[in-house]
Design a protein around this motif. Structure first.
Motif, PDB file in Angstrom:
ATOM      1  N   SER A 118       0.819  -1.223   0.000  1.00 24.70           N
ATOM      2  CA  SER A 118       0.000   0.000   0.000  1.00 24.70           C
ATOM      3  C   SER A 118       0.848   1.265   0.000  1.00 24.70           C
ATOM      4  CB  SER A 118      -0.922   0.011   1.223  1.00 24.70           C
ATOM      5  OG  SER A 118      -0.189   0.256   2.414  1.00 24.70           O
ATOM      6  N   LEU A 119       2.097   1.150   0.436  1.00 19.82           N
ATOM      7  CA  LEU A 119       2.972   2.320   0.537  1.00 19.82           C
ATOM      8  C   LEU A 119       3.810   2.560  -0.713  1.00 19.82           C
ATOM      9  CD1 LEU A 119       4.150   1.780   4.222  1.00 19.82           C
ATOM     10  CD2 LEU A 119       2.482   3.453   3.408  1.00 19.82           C
ATOM     11  N   GLU A 120       3.593   1.776  -1.758  1.00 20.80           N
ATOM     12  CA  GLU A 120       4.291   2.001  -3.024  1.00 20.80           C
ATOM     13  C   GLU A 120       3.870   3.355  -3.599  1.00 20.80           C
ATOM     14  OE1 GLU A 120       6.566   0.450  -4.617  1.00 20.80           O
ATOM     15  OE2 GLU A 120       6.701  -1.483  -3.593  1.00 20.80           O
ATOM     16  N   ILE A 179      -2.127   4.043  -7.035  1.00 17.42           N
ATOM     17  CA  ILE A 179      -3.104   5.132  -7.065  1.00 17.42           C
ATOM     18  C   ILE A 179      -4.005   4.991  -5.846  1.00 17.42           C
ATOM     19  CG2 ILE A 179      -4.980   6.239  -8.335  1.00 17.42           C
ATOM     20  CD1 ILE A 179      -3.834   5.183 -10.899  1.00 17.42           C
ATOM     21  N   PRO A 180      -3.971   5.941  -4.907  1.00 16.40           N
ATOM     22  CA  PRO A 180      -4.776   5.819  -3.687  1.00 16.40           C
ATOM     23  C   PRO A 180      -6.266   5.956  -3.974  1.00 16.40           C
ATOM     24  CG  PRO A 180      -3.764   7.979  -3.790  1.00 16.40           C
ATOM     25  CD  PRO A 180      -3.194   7.196  -4.942  1.00 16.40           C
ATOM     26  N   ARG A 213      -3.095  11.675 -12.318  1.00 20.06           N
ATOM     27  CA  ARG A 213      -3.456  10.282 -12.609  1.00 20.06           C
ATOM     28  C   ARG A 213      -4.866   9.981 -12.110  1.00 20.06           C
ATOM     29  NH1 ARG A 213       1.142   7.537  -9.462  1.00 20.06           N
ATOM     30  NH2 ARG A 213      -0.161   5.692  -9.665  1.00 20.06           N
ATOM     31  N   LYS A 214      -5.180  10.500 -10.939  1.00 21.83           N
ATOM     32  CA  LYS A 214      -6.522  10.291 -10.367  1.00 21.83           C
ATOM     33  C   LYS A 214      -7.582  11.008 -11.203  1.00 21.83           C
ATOM     34  CE  LYS A 214      -8.986   8.493  -7.031  1.00 21.83           C
ATOM     35  NZ  LYS A 214      -9.045   7.033  -6.803  1.00 21.83           N
ATOM     36  N   VAL A 215      -7.236  12.184 -11.732  1.00 23.08           N
ATOM     37  CA  VAL A 215      -8.163  12.917 -12.599  1.00 23.08           C
ATOM     38  C   VAL A 215      -8.472  12.095 -13.853  1.00 23.08           C
ATOM     39  CG1 VAL A 215      -8.381  14.935 -14.116  1.00 23.08           C
ATOM     40  CG2 VAL A 215      -7.559  15.211 -11.769  1.00 23.08           C
ATOM     41  N   ILE A 216      -7.431  11.573 -14.496  1.00 24.75           N
ATOM     42  CA  ILE A 216      -7.633  10.769 -15.708  1.00 24.75           C
ATOM     43  C   ILE A 216      -8.482   9.542 -15.399  1.00 24.75           C
ATOM     44  CG2 ILE A 216      -6.466   9.356 -17.450  1.00 24.75           C
ATOM     45  CD1 ILE A 216      -4.107  11.267 -17.301  1.00 24.75           C
ATOM     46  N   GLN A 217      -8.218   8.921 -14.272  1.00 28.00           N
ATOM     47  CA  GLN A 217      -8.994   7.746 -13.874  1.00 28.00           C
ATOM     48  C   GLN A 217     -10.473   8.104 -13.670  1.00 28.00           C
ATOM     49  OE1 GLN A 217      -8.560   5.936  -9.818  1.00 28.00           O
ATOM     50  NE2 GLN A 217      -7.684   4.212 -10.938  1.00 28.00           N
ATOM     51  N   ASP A 261      -6.926   2.174   3.631  1.00 25.73           N
ATOM     52  CA  ASP A 261      -7.358   1.600   2.355  1.00 25.73           C
ATOM     53  C   ASP A 261      -6.976   0.129   2.255  1.00 25.73           C
ATOM     54  OD1 ASP A 261      -8.429   3.995   1.565  1.00 25.73           O
ATOM     55  OD2 ASP A 261      -6.743   4.579   0.290  1.00 25.73           O
ATOM     56  N   ILE A 262      -5.726  -0.194   2.593  1.00 26.36           N
ATOM     57  CA  ILE A 262      -5.282  -1.586   2.473  1.00 26.36           C
ATOM     58  C   ILE A 262      -5.914  -2.445   3.563  1.00 26.36           C
ATOM     59  CG2 ILE A 262      -3.219  -1.531   3.920  1.00 26.36           C
ATOM     60  CD1 ILE A 262      -3.599  -3.162   0.438  1.00 26.36           C
ATOM     61  N   ALA A 263      -6.222  -1.855   4.705  1.00 27.38           N
ATOM     62  CA  ALA A 263      -6.897  -2.607   5.767  1.00 27.38           C
ATOM     63  C   ALA A 263      -8.290  -3.048   5.325  1.00 27.38           C
ATOM     64  CB  ALA A 263      -6.989  -1.754   7.035  1.00 27.38           C
ATOM     65  N   GLU A 264      -8.974  -2.195   4.577  1.00 26.68           N
ATOM     66  CA  GLU A 264     -10.296  -2.557   4.069  1.00 26.68           C
ATOM     67  C   GLU A 264     -10.195  -3.665   3.028  1.00 26.68           C
ATOM     68  OE1 GLU A 264     -14.402  -2.597   3.559  1.00 26.68           O
ATOM     69  OE2 GLU A 264     -13.089  -1.877   5.169  1.00 26.68           O
TER      70      GLU A 264
END
Length: 360
Positions: A67-69, A73-74, A118-122, A284-287
């Protein structure tokens, strides 16, 4: 509905940005400790419970490291909501109205500029999938990956016009082998943006590390930012650089005037913001971990593996030098990977394994 090619193309661009981020960050940021293949000792039957605890704890730590990479994309952008909204509105409005425009994004390294785009494009891609936004072309260029500034024209040309499907690879190589020189690509791109029709799609051009495209005459930057000036060019340019006043320092009024005054500033993260960034990644990764086995997996146990005091300590160290979120994530990931190595090195130690079991 969007075409299969367009959908695949945007997916490829997002993956390419992630790969470039990894390659560039691996040279500039904290290095990950190399892992050695070790022969794991066998545990006796009475240590089976301890072995299970070790395996589970190692798996949880590996999920945290993943998750820390910095290339991931968060789910949510932390402390960059305002900048995301500005970029999103710029792109959404331009695509919807089929207009041309330029926006300049500035901020020191590690402040979330590329991640936000990147998040905008997604997000825009999701709208296209739902039929709520017109189809558009996307091209991304990172100037740090280019051998020379003029090669940006080749990179943009390939992004917009060259197929990446294996079945079309040979045909495309034959068609473009004599037309991928910088000057030829520049002329073809200029012709394309000059002769667009009402049925042509909007093109979203995303340029990273813009300051590396400077030349003595600034002709590269001039040609790029002159394209949106063409009538009916339907070109949106999002340019990213590390300095806010780059347009004023170009010593070229004709380039500065074409870049314009629309700007978005990304300030360095402060200590509290860096802590929020890491904690959001852990949540996020915990979920994700919980959903893998809702009855067994405890998301709180995973989050608590990385103590809040440790995150605070790393954040203070990072902000004393820079507000670089990538260094923060890299430092936290390195700490996690070091703990994984320690587990592997000492798992034959009964006392240590008992501590692991208690922690579970």
């Amino acid at each position: 509905m969007p075409t299969t090619r367009a959908k695949k193309r945007r997916s490829q661009i997002l993956k390419k940005i992630s790969v470039e981020e990894v390659q560039i960050n691996s040279e500039n940021n904290i290095k990950t400790r190399p892992r050695r293949n070790r022969k794991e000792p066998k545990l006796s039957k009475q240590d089976e419970a301890l072995k299970n605890a070790f395996t589970e704890k190692t798996y949880q730590l590996q999920k945290i490291a993943q998750s820390l990479e910095t290339s991931a994309i968060p789910e949510n952008l932390i402390c960059r909501e305002e900048q995301f909204e500005q970029l999103y509105n710029f792109c959404y409005d331009g695509i919807s109205s089929e207009s041309s425009a330029v926006i300049y994004v500035a901020g020191v390294p590690g402040t979330g500029k590329t991640a936000t785009m990147r998040k905008v494009i997604q997000s825009l891609d999701d709208l296209v999938e739902l039929g709520k936004l017109k189809e558009f072309d996307t091209a991304h260029v990172n100037a740090m990956t280019l051998a020379s500034p003029k090669n940006v024209f080749v990179a943009i040309y390939k992004e917009l016009f060259m197929e990446e499907d294996d079945e079309n690879q040979n045909q495309n190589q034959h068609r473009t082998q004599h037309s991928t020189q910088p000057n030829q690509c520049r002329r073809k791109l200029t012709e394309y943006f000059t002769t667009k029709t009402n049925n042509s799609k909007v093109a979203l051009l995303f340029i990273d590390e813009l300051d590396l495209l400077q030349t003595k005459t600034q002709d590269v930057l001039y040609n790029i930012f002159d394209w949106p000036q063409k009538r009916n060019s339907k070109l949106l340019i999002v340019s990213i650089a590390n300095t806010l006043d780059l347009p004023e320092r170009l010593d070229s009024n004709r380039v500065a005037s074409r870049i314009g005054h629309a700007r978005i500033l990304f300030k360095p993260y402060n200590r509290k913001q860096l802590v929020k960034v890491v904690k959001a990644r852990l949540e996020d990764i915990a979920e994700v971990y919980r959903k893998e086995n809702p009855r067994k997996n405890d998301p709180v146990a995973l989050i608590e593996l990385f103590k809040g005091d440790a995150i605070e300590f790393i954040a203070r160290k990072i902000t004393s030098v820079t507000g670089d979120a990538r260094r923060m994530l890299d430092a936290c990931r390195l700490a996690t990977e070091l703990l994984i190595d320690k587990l592997k090195e000492t798992k034959s130690n009964d006392a240590f394994l008992k501590d692991v079991a208690k922690a579970k």
